[in-house]
Structures are given as structure tokens and as C-alpha cells.
Design a protein around this motif. Sequence first.
Motif, mmCIF file in Angstrom:
data_model
loop_
_atom_site.group_PDB
_atom_site.id
_atom_site.type_symbol
_atom_site.label_atom_id
_atom_site.label_comp_id
_atom_site.label_asym_id
_atom_site.label_seq_id
_atom_site.Cartn_x
_atom_site.Cartn_y
_atom_site.Cartn_z
ATOM 1 N N PRO A 77 0.814 -1.178 0.448
ATOM 2 C CA PRO A 77 -0.117 -0.558 -0.080
ATOM 3 C C PRO A 77 1.198 1.080 -0.544
ATOM 4 C CG PRO A 77 -0.705 -1.479 1.389
ATOM 5 C CD PRO A 77 0.706 -2.389 1.057
ATOM 6 N N LYS A 78 0.313 1.948 -0.449
ATOM 7 C CA LYS A 78 1.038 3.869 -0.348
ATOM 8 C C LYS A 78 0.441 4.186 0.090
ATOM 9 C CE LYS A 78 4.463 3.362 -4.534
ATOM 10 N NZ LYS A 78 5.070 3.964 -5.614
ATOM 11 N N GLU A 79 1.571 5.779 0.133
ATOM 12 C CA GLU A 79 0.732 6.827 1.083
ATOM 13 C C GLU A 79 -0.137 7.366 -0.312
ATOM 14 O OE1 GLU A 79 4.232 9.546 -0.016
ATOM 15 O OE2 GLU A 79 3.523 8.515 2.060
ATOM 16 N N LYS A 80 -0.958 8.605 0.568
ATOM 17 C CA LYS A 80 -2.109 8.953 -0.077
ATOM 18 C C LYS A 80 -1.734 10.133 -1.540
ATOM 19 C CE LYS A 80 -5.632 12.204 0.124
ATOM 20 N NZ LYS A 80 -6.458 13.408 1.374
ATOM 21 N N PRO A 81 -1.762 10.276 -2.972
ATOM 22 C CA PRO A 81 -0.995 10.717 -3.468
ATOM 23 C C PRO A 81 -1.425 12.440 -3.210
ATOM 24 C CG PRO A 81 -3.165 10.085 -4.966
ATOM 25 C CD PRO A 81 -2.799 8.879 -3.240
ATOM 26 N N GLU A 82 -0.023 13.202 -4.315
ATOM 27 C CA GLU A 82 -0.675 14.259 -3.739
ATOM 28 C C GLU A 82 -1.664 15.011 -4.601
ATOM 29 O OE1 GLU A 82 2.954 17.886 -4.927
ATOM 30 O OE2 GLU A 82 3.463 16.262 -4.905
ATOM 31 N N VAL A 83 -2.074 16.085 -4.369
ATOM 32 C CA VAL A 83 -3.097 16.557 -5.262
ATOM 33 C C VAL A 83 -2.394 17.577 -6.280
ATOM 34 C CG1 VAL A 83 -5.437 17.798 -5.547
ATOM 35 C CG2 VAL A 83 -5.140 15.994 -3.538
ATOM 36 N N GLY A 84 -2.885 16.927 -8.197
ATOM 37 C CA GLY A 84 -2.353 17.771 -8.354
ATOM 38 C C GLY A 84 -3.962 18.747 -9.019
ATOM 39 N N GLN A 97 -7.151 0.039 -12.237
ATOM 40 C CA GLN A 97 -7.870 1.361 -11.781
ATOM 41 C C GLN A 97 -7.625 2.347 -11.390
ATOM 42 O OE1 GLN A 97 -7.860 -2.651 -9.790
ATOM 43 N NE2 GLN A 97 -8.952 -2.831 -11.685
ATOM 44 N N ILE A 98 -7.994 2.994 -11.064
ATOM 45 C CA ILE A 98 -7.898 4.406 -10.451
ATOM 46 C C ILE A 98 -8.367 4.935 -8.973
ATOM 47 C CG2 ILE A 98 -7.794 6.849 -11.358
ATOM 48 C CD1 ILE A 98 -7.598 6.499 -13.862
ATOM 49 N N MET A 131 -7.284 16.565 -8.258
ATOM 50 C CA MET A 131 -7.093 15.841 -7.949
ATOM 51 C C MET A 131 -6.187 15.019 -7.166
ATOM 52 S SD MET A 131 -8.269 13.769 -11.562
ATOM 53 C CE MET A 131 -7.844 14.352 -13.312
ATOM 54 N N GLY A 132 -6.007 14.259 -6.564
ATOM 55 C CA GLY A 132 -4.606 13.036 -6.628
ATOM 56 C C GLY A 132 -5.196 11.447 -7.510
ATOM 57 N N LEU A 133 -4.020 10.560 -8.287
ATOM 58 C CA LEU A 133 -4.590 10.146 -8.637
ATOM 59 C C LEU A 133 -3.501 8.640 -8.051
ATOM 60 C CD1 LEU A 133 -4.646 11.855 -12.130
ATOM 61 C CD2 LEU A 133 -6.298 10.746 -11.153
ATOM 62 N N GLN A 134 -4.015 7.742 -7.698
ATOM 63 C CA GLN A 134 -3.174 6.630 -7.997
ATOM 64 C C GLN A 134 -3.917 5.161 -8.417
ATOM 65 O OE1 GLN A 134 -4.132 4.187 -3.789
ATOM 66 N NE2 GLN A 134 -2.092 5.252 -3.477
ATOM 67 N N LEU A 135 -2.235 4.445 -9.077
ATOM 68 C CA LEU A 135 -2.786 3.563 -10.724
ATOM 69 C C LEU A 135 -2.762 1.741 -9.745
ATOM 70 C CD1 LEU A 135 -1.193 5.534 -12.993
ATOM 71 C CD2 LEU A 135 -3.074 5.935 -13.315
ATOM 72 N N ASN A 136 -3.383 1.248 -10.091
ATOM 73 C CA ASN A 136 -4.123 0.076 -9.643
ATOM 74 C C ASN A 136 -4.050 -0.965 -10.200
ATOM 75 O OD1 ASN A 136 -3.994 -0.480 -6.637
ATOM 76 N ND2 ASN A 136 -5.696 1.189 -7.084
ATOM 77 N N ILE A 137 -2.190 -1.653 -10.695
ATOM 78 C CA ILE A 137 -1.840 -1.815 -12.325
ATOM 79 C C ILE A 137 -2.228 -3.442 -12.073
ATOM 80 C CG2 ILE A 137 -0.994 -2.734 -14.108
ATOM 81 C CD1 ILE A 137 -0.467 0.664 -13.443
#
Length: 470
Positions: free
Chosen positions: A273-280, A403-404, A296-302
Motif C-alpha cells: 500500500p502506498k501513501e495518499k498521492p499528492e493532489v495536482g 483501476q484508478i 485530483m490526486g491519482l493512484q494507479l492500480n495495475i
Amino acid sequence: MTRAEAPCPGVCSSCGRWSALLLPGFQQAFSLVLLLLLPPPPPPPLPPRRRRRLLCGIMVCFRFSPVPGSGLVLLCLVLGAVSSYALELNLTDSGKATCLYAKWQMNFTIRYETTSKSYKTVTVSDLSTATYNGSACGEDQNGPKIAVQFGSGFSWVVNFTKEGSTYSIDGISFSYNISDNTTFPDAKDKGILTVYDPVRFRIPLNNIFRCNSLSTLEKDDVVQYYWDVHVQAFVQNGTVSTKEFLCEKDRTSTTVAPITPTTTPAPTTTPIPKEKPEVGSYSVNNSNGTCLLATMGLQLNITHEKVASIININPNTTDFTGNCHPQSALLRLNSSNIKFLDFVFAVKNENRFYLKEVNISMYLVNGSVFSIANNNLSYWDAPLGSSYMCNKEQTVSVSGAFQINTFDLRVQPFNVMEGKYSTAQDCSADDSSFPGAIRQTEKFPVLGKYSSFLVHPLTSAFCTEELDVI
């Protein structure tokens, strides 16, 4: 079909015939809801059905195999996701000796003008109906070529030539029937349109060309995407070479370790698990000023080749561009490892907008290319003239393999006034404490601050909270 499989399965030894094998790989992990929609898991596979056709002089053997990570092919069809297929062609001459071998993946995006003078973009990636009529080993007057037909009027042809000790991928042509109203609804133009790209890429004879990296060809309104390409024309002595000639991107990218066959399937790894992404903050401009806003902050699940990973997008190293039209809008992000991440918005019922399409193509840490497209989504729905907001974590499920996760999301792809967000409609995730409510965000001139209201449309009751962000 692998290179070691010879002769081609399903071939009659007394005549030149070809077999087409469609071999989708179904995974058996379904939720209870999907079990209600789909039939029970199939029994152990039986020998695949084969269809045969007489073809004088040459023999073609090919199959389709799903892209790694998109195993739920039937599921994708049920849910409307766009699947990509790996194409494989083993072309043999009248003596049953291989003369041309190719395995590759490709898809296309086509932009066209509608009768209402707006523009739409479609993604073409379903090659499950492909045929190879017209593919040839070549002769003195004409060199080898691969011809692929798929969908409703799509045609793709690549020609090869030989000169001295090298051969060339000479040119690629792509044709599409813009009269097909299913694929190109309300298209202004009609008929068959063709784009041609003179590639002229030279490869030493008796070398197989390899390019796992993403390559693009862009001309007129068509962008062609290719990856995981392996091709050898003018195959000598009927044996595909093991000596690879790499494209420039593969030479500079991380070397991919060769895959060795094994009888024990590798388990899917669990990502850390990663920390919350930075909002851009992202925006798109046209001649009238800012036409699209996104925060939005974006986290990619691949999941790729049974390996799951989580990637946070860093807005400080991410570029963005896009375009705006009356009925559609595009936000495109790209960085050193993301070739493109597209968010495509559309208008529905003339009074609402929503996220309709997401396309991604990016390089993974092992040097391979991950590409997914889905143009049948329905997320981030809000009235035209407003923005959509979701402060809590939300998931956009593009496919089973991608998923994003979004954080602190706010987006307005249409009717942006003076470069500022309009009244926000919040997602249901933020409204759980006040069922049935709609969030509106307004700025109070005296206080100079924004406040957010949850207003129930039937009772007119409301709650309010002051927002931290101005």
C-alpha cells in the motif's frame, strides 16, 4: 501458436489449409454478482474448434491470445470494456516452410467530425474478428505483406521489401469505413478513408525485429499504437531466427528478463500500500480561455502478468494537455513513464456530463508496456454548468487489470467561466450522512470563503460546512 509448434495444428497434410484459433483465457475468480450473470466455470478445456478454408498456394496459421492482465475476456464483453488482443501470424509457403512470422499488439484512435460540426474520438482495439486474407509470402514482383481485416470495415496492411543484406518494414496503411454509424455515429463524411505511413525501417536479414515499447504513428485524424512487436519477413530455411534486432526504445529501456516456461503458475503478488498521492491541478485552454479544470490526486492500480503494483502520479513531474468541444472534452496526462493517460468526458441528454472513456499506455518498471482502453464508462456525473466533486477516495474501474483511485477530486470539463469552478455536485460517497442530498458549493463575498451545503431536493433541509480550500 509458439515458434516451437510445428507443423501448424489442424492442417491437412495433403492440401494447403489454414486454421483460426480463438483462445480466450478465462479466470475463475468472480464475485457473487458476476456469478449470477455468467455461467459456471467451464470444465477442463476440450480441443479448440477449428474452422478451415481452402487457400491455394500458401498456408496461414494464427491465433488470438488475450493481453496479459486482461484474462476476464467474457467479463469485459459483458461490462462493455474494450479489450486488446495479441495477434500472431505464422505464414508458410506451398512447401509448408515458414516465410513470415509476426506477433504484435495494436489499437487505433480516430477523430472525426459530426454532422453537428463537433468532433468525436473513438478507440478501436477489439480485433477478435480479425482475418488475414491477402497476407502473402511474396514473389519476385511483390514482396511479403501482412493484411488484417477486422470489425466493420477496418483494414490494416504492412508491406516488406528486401535490399541487399537487409529487409524493410516499408509502409503501413490503415483503412476504415466512416459510413458505419455504429462506430462513427453522426459522422459528417462517408465512405472508406485510408491513411498511409511510409515507415521504411531497415532490419538485417535473418533477424527478428522486436519492439516491446510503445510506438505511435500519427497522420491526419488517426493515431496508431503498436507494442510487443515481433516480426520477421524473408524467413530463411523456414526457421524463425532467435537473433533479435531491437527498436531504439527497447535498446534504451530496462532489459526484460526472458520468460522461461514453467508448469507451476506464478502467484499474483500483493502490492505494498502506498501513501495518499499528492493532489495536482490541471487545466485545458482553447481560444476562449480555460475550458476544462481538474483537481485530483491519482493512484494507479495495475495488474500485469500476475504482478500487482500501485503507482502514485506526481503532479510536479506530469505534463498535461487536451482539447474541448461542445459534446466532448479530453484531459491528457503524460510523464517520463506514462505515454498518455486520457480522461475523456461527454455530454448526455444535453444537460449533464460524465467521464466516458479512460485510455492509458505506460512503461512498467520491467520495461514492458501496459495499455488499456475503455470507452464505455459512466463516472463523475453532474449537471452541465456545474463541477463534480468527491473529497473521499473513489475508484474508477477501467478493467479487471486497471483501476484508478482518486482523492480530493474536483472536475469541470464544460462551461468553465472566468477560469473558475462552478457550483459543485458532490459524489454520493460524501453524502452518506445525509442520504438523498445534493452538495452545492458557494462563495460568500463578505467572508471571502467557500461553504458547502448538503441540500435535500424533497425536504429542502440542509447542512453546511466550511471548506478548507478557497
